[in-house]
Design a protein around this motif. Structure first.
Motif, PDB file in Angstrom:
ATOM      1  N   SER A  14     -66.289 -58.438 -13.463  1.00 51.14           N
ATOM      2  CA  SER A  14     -65.385 -58.844 -14.599  1.00 51.14           C
ATOM      3  C   SER A  14     -64.925 -57.519 -15.171  1.00 51.14           C
ATOM      4  O   SER A  14     -63.686 -57.259 -15.646  1.00 51.14           O
ATOM      5  N   GLN A  15     -65.802 -56.263 -15.057  1.00 49.98           N
ATOM      6  CA  GLN A  15     -64.995 -55.015 -15.649  1.00 49.98           C
ATOM      7  C   GLN A  15     -63.949 -54.601 -14.706  1.00 49.98           C
ATOM      8  O   GLN A  15     -63.029 -53.994 -15.153  1.00 49.98           O
ATOM      9  N   LYS A  17     -62.074 -56.551 -12.779  1.00 46.13           N
ATOM     10  CA  LYS A  17     -60.870 -57.254 -13.132  1.00 46.13           C
ATOM     11  C   LYS A  17     -60.165 -56.863 -14.388  1.00 46.13           C
ATOM     12  O   LYS A  17     -58.790 -56.936 -14.302  1.00 46.13           O
ATOM     13  N   ALA A  18     -60.889 -56.641 -15.500  1.00 48.97           N
ATOM     14  CA  ALA A  18     -60.163 -56.136 -16.734  1.00 48.97           C
ATOM     15  C   ALA A  18     -59.464 -55.000 -16.468  1.00 48.97           C
ATOM     16  O   ALA A  18     -58.558 -54.521 -16.885  1.00 48.97           O
ATOM     17  N   GLU A  21     -56.275 -55.732 -14.361  1.00 48.62           N
ATOM     18  CA  GLU A  21     -55.354 -56.440 -15.131  1.00 48.62           C
ATOM     19  C   GLU A  21     -54.589 -55.476 -16.193  1.00 48.62           C
ATOM     20  O   GLU A  21     -53.533 -55.812 -16.618  1.00 48.62           O
ATOM     21  N   THR A  22     -55.016 -54.573 -16.505  1.00 49.09           N
ATOM     22  CA  THR A  22     -54.335 -53.258 -17.142  1.00 49.09           C
ATOM     23  C   THR A  22     -52.989 -52.759 -16.144  1.00 49.09           C
ATOM     24  O   THR A  22     -51.937 -52.397 -16.908  1.00 49.09           O
TER      25      THR A  22
END
Length: 186
Positions: A14-15, A17-18, A21-22
């Motif tokens: 999840s980290q 992915k975040a 996504e930036t």
């Protein structure tokens, strides 16, 4: 209920992915003045060799010599085998006698540098994980792999073959050199 390892991997995923996504990449972290490197970039130091290999002559970067490749068809297959072995063993190699002028190589290097120095918002247009794109920019092609840590890197790639990209598909800051290279191989 999942195991601690499953939960930890889900958190790391999840980290990542975040971060992905930036579309800002590693340079984006640097540009905003990040104070702590995200943990998914942390490598376990005990897995690295402690002793230096400096001076070890058994580790020599493979050299691929393209001299006379167009004159001797049998040499071509031999070079294919050498490239294959170098790629599988080392992951990279040096090419000599390729007839690409030093000025073009320097401009390629400068074009890549100009691209990476672009404003983050301008680079986002080219950020993608779609490997079919002519020009591709992202951070860590293997970002979503299972390795415990990823490398502190951003990459860009320009595919010139088999389909020649349209100039407008290339960033302005390195368009000229990409088009020059395409023209020199036609």
């Amino acid at each position: 209920m999942g195991t601690t390892t499953d939960l930890n991997f889900d958190y790391v995923l999840s980290q990542r992915k975040a971060f992905d996504e930036t579309k800002a990449g590693v340079k984006g972290l640097v540009d905003v003045g990040v104070k702590n490197v995200p943990t998914f970039f942390h490598h376990q130091t005990e897995k690295f060799e402690k002793a230096s290999n400096i001076g070890n002559k058994s580790h020599v970067i493979p050299i691929i010599d393209l001299a006379d490749i167009d004159k001797d068809p049998s040499k071509r297959q031999g070079l294919v085998d050498i490239v294959k072995k170098a790629s599988e063993t080392w992951g990279f190699f040096q090419v000599i006698n390729h007839d690409i002028p030093l000025s073009v190589l320097e401009e390629m290097k400068n074009g890549v540098k100009r691209f990476h120095e672009m404003d983050t918002e301008a680079k986002k247009e080219f950020y993608s994980r779609d490997r079919s794109k002519s020009f591709l920019y992202n951070s860590n092609f293997d970002l979503y792999g299972s390795q415990p840590a990823i490398n502190w890197r951003d990459s860009c790639r320009c595919l010139l073959y088999p389909d020649t990209p349209k100039p407008e598909e290339l960033p302005v800051v390195c368009r000229y050199v990409c088009v020059s290279i395409m023209c020199s191989f036609k």
